[in-house]
Design a protein around this motif. Structure first.
Motif, short mmCIF file in Angstrom:
data_model
loop_
_atom_site.label_atom_id
_atom_site.label_comp_id
_atom_site.label_asym_id
_atom_site.label_seq_id
_atom_site.Cartn_x
_atom_site.Cartn_y
_atom_site.Cartn_z
N GLY A 335 54.02 42.50 40.85
CA GLY A 335 54.05 41.35 41.72
C GLY A 335 52.61 40.91 42.21
N LEU A 336 51.24 41.54 41.62
CA LEU A 336 50.09 41.13 42.08
C LEU A 336 49.61 40.14 40.98
CD1 LEU A 336 48.62 44.94 42.65
CD2 LEU A 336 49.48 43.31 44.27
N TRP A 337 48.97 39.17 41.43
CA TRP A 337 48.46 38.05 40.51
C TRP A 337 47.00 37.90 40.77
CZ3 TRP A 337 52.11 37.21 37.06
CH2 TRP A 337 53.57 37.36 37.48
N ALA A 338 46.20 37.76 39.45
CA ALA A 338 44.64 37.66 39.64
C ALA A 338 44.12 38.52 40.71
CB ALA A 338 44.34 36.08 39.65
N TYR A 339 44.60 39.88 41.12
CA TYR A 339 44.16 40.60 42.20
C TYR A 339 43.00 41.34 42.06
CZ TYR A 339 45.09 44.01 46.07
OH TYR A 339 45.09 44.52 47.23
N ASN A 340 41.99 41.09 42.97
CA ASN A 340 40.98 42.01 42.86
C ASN A 340 40.95 43.29 43.31
OD1 ASN A 340 38.28 42.94 43.10
ND2 ASN A 340 37.83 41.64 45.09
N VAL A 341 40.89 44.16 42.72
CA VAL A 341 41.07 45.59 42.81
C VAL A 341 40.37 46.09 43.72
CG1 VAL A 341 41.43 47.69 41.84
CG2 VAL A 341 42.72 46.02 40.64
N GLY A 342 39.06 45.45 43.65
CA GLY A 342 37.94 46.14 44.33
C GLY A 342 36.94 46.98 43.61
N ASP A 343 37.37 47.37 42.37
CA ASP A 343 36.34 48.18 41.43
C ASP A 343 35.58 47.45 40.47
OD1 ASP A 343 37.55 50.46 42.61
OD2 ASP A 343 39.34 50.59 41.16
N THR A 344 34.32 48.05 40.25
CA THR A 344 33.68 47.40 39.32
C THR A 344 33.69 48.46 38.03
OG1 THR A 344 31.57 48.50 40.02
CG2 THR A 344 32.23 46.25 40.68
N LEU A 345 33.60 48.09 36.89
CA LEU A 345 33.71 49.00 35.42
C LEU A 345 32.71 48.35 34.45
CD1 LEU A 345 35.53 47.19 33.54
CD2 LEU A 345 37.61 48.14 35.23
N MET A 346 32.38 49.23 33.58
CA MET A 346 31.80 48.85 32.44
C MET A 346 32.66 49.39 30.95
SD MET A 346 27.62 49.73 33.27
CE MET A 346 26.77 48.99 34.58
#
Length: 498
Positions: A335-346
């Motif tokens: 039930g999360l939608w376009a949710y910013n997890v807060g992590d950055t990745l490459m």
């Protein structure tokens, strides 16, 4: 070879073949997940508010559903917490994973019947991938330990509430239960230091073959094992064959671990979060983690450099490139939608899609426009440790924007050494050189005399453990941020020093 290890190899082959099928069809896989999510949730409160019934394409979704973090989604989550049904996902969640919040205090991340398998199956598949690749399955006959939060849970309006690692503990397969440590009673101990001592007492005479947890807290366990027994971990656990970790980069800890163990041990990196089990390392010679495209999660990405702009461009899996720093967004069957997890990745690969975690979008230093991220400071530390043959227990970096009169501002590195190099100033020069080589913004600020080269503040042993203890965050899934854009952690460390 035992029946159990033979069965593990057969099952591993089956699971890896199934994984290869979806990994080789990434766009089709993600499109299927996307359509299923929209269709299933269209009659929820969130689905009605955001016109899910009218969504026929990804572009429709991007138009109707804005990027949200927890604070933005909280009005909906509050309704779920209050016991209402069909808000973010049909019905009610099975659990709330309780995590530390920022402005809202505690965060309650929903876990549903549909989303739980992504947490349990991914961890299992990571181990099976290792077995399939290496042919090594003997460790399944030994004891396995998972350093985690308490499995005890409370209830909130009929929905069980606990820490993610504690919730997942209820889903350990039956065939692993008798091999699993610590015992239920020890796992339920709240005080981390008491718990670690109890785990040491319970495991030091066992045939431990697999050990898992966040490196900083596993290191504490290893140190107390050595203190209790007088033996290196590898001597104590002669059949210790696999270390599984997540939460932080292992590289800054690797040298210390090898000293404590007395030998090298194969490792697997996981990328679990309350919001979903996103990726795991499926090849020993490849640090990239396989993104879980077939686990009820639809992924979007925003270039980190553009994230705080007014209307950042949102990308799907087919649009990403290797070597670019992205912010991760997820829509899921929790039930999360376009949710910013807060992590950055490459991305390290797009055939298949593999990632490394580069940091946190809120954990960075850009007090002067330098845009320093976690991956950069960890790489610089690894270079410096190799050059100066020293071992670092823990470190964090903060900007010093208010230096002494006549001085330029600088980055201050707070480092707790296991064995300190003879010349800290030379190590600081090496760290600064590594940072300039990676980050052109930082280099320009140094060369332009806006910043002076970084400085090291050497901390006494146990400083970070004492700091985390004062914050009420000792052990479990908690970890020290590598970067801060302010002096909160720095001031707390100085306060400890008196």
């Amino acid at each position: 070879m035992s029946v159990k290890s033979i069965a593990a190899k057969i099952f591993a082959k089956f699971v890896v073949n199934r994984m290869n099928r979806w990994a080789s069809n990434p766009l089709k896989t993600q499109q299927k997940v996307f359509k299923n999510l929209i269709k299933t949730a269209q009659n929820t409160t969130f689905g009605k508010d955001h016109h899910f019934s009218k969504i026929a394409s990804y572009q429709d979704f991007a138009n109707f559903v804005p990027i949200r973090d927890y604070e933005d989604l909280k009005p909906y989550i509050d309704k779920v917490v209050a016991g209402q049904s069909d808000i973010l996902w049909p019905g009610k969640p099975l659990y709330f994973a309780k995590t530390s919040g920022t402005t809202s205090g505690a965060k309650y991340i929903p876990l549903t019947k549909e989303s739980m398998p992504s947490h349990t199956n991914a961890a299992r598949n990571a181990i099976l991938s290792y077995i399939h690749e290496t042919g090594n399955a003997d460790f399944v006959d030994g004891k396995m330990i998972f350093l985690q939060g308490s499995p005890e849970m409370t209830e909130k309006n009929g929905i069980k509430l606990g820490r993610l690692s504690g919730i997942v503990a209820h889903y350990v397969p039956g065939y692993l239960q008798k091999n699993r440590l610590p015992s239920w009673e020890v796992n339920c101990i709240d005080d981390w230091e008491t718990k670690v001592d109890a785990i040491v007492a319970e495991t030091k005479d066992q045939n431990m073959t697999l050990i898992s947890g966040i490196p900083s807290w596993v290191q504490m366990y290893f140190e107390r094992l050595k203190k209790s027994t007088g033996k290196e971990v590898g001597e104590l656990f002669k059949n210790f064959e696999l270390f599984i970790y997540g939460g932080v980069n292992y590289e800054p800890y690797r040298k210390k671990f090898e000293q404590l163990i007395g030998r090298k041990v194969p490792s697997i990196e996981l990328y679990p979060a309350s919001e979903g089990f996103f990726a795991f390392q499926n090849k020993q010679n490849d640090k990239g983690m396989l993104l879980q495209l077939d686990s009820g999660m639809f992924f979007e990405f925003v270039k980190a450099d553009e994230f705080f702009s007014e209307n950042p461009q949102r990308l799907t899996i087919g649009d990403v490139q290797t070597g670019v720093n992205y912010v991760l967004l997820v829509s899921s069957n929790a039930g999360l939608w376009a949710y910013n997890v807060g992590d950055t990745l490459m991305f390290t690969s797009v055939k298949p899609y593999k990632i490394i975690v580069s940091g946190r979008i809120k954990h960075f230093i850009s007090a002067f426009g330098e845009h320093v991220i976690g991956k950069e400071v960890e790489y610089a530390m690894k270079e410096a440790m190799e050059s100066f043959h020293c071992t670092v227990t823990e470190f964090t970096v903060a900007p010093q924007t208010d230096p002494l009169p006549g001085e330029l501002p600088f980055h201050e590195w707070f480092i707790e050494f296991e064995d300190e190099p003879e010349n800290l100033q030379q190590m600081a020069i090496k760290l600064d050189e590594a940072m300039q080589n990676q980050n052109s913004y930082y280099k320009d600020l140094i060369e332009g005399k806006v910043l002076q080269p970084l400085k090291i503040k050497s901390l006494p042993k146990q400083s970070f453990q004492n700091f985390m203890k004062l914050q009420g965050k000792l052990g479990g899934q908690n970890k020290v941020p590598r970067l801060s854009n302010d002096r909160t952690i720095a001031d707390g460390l100085y306060k400890l020093l008196g």
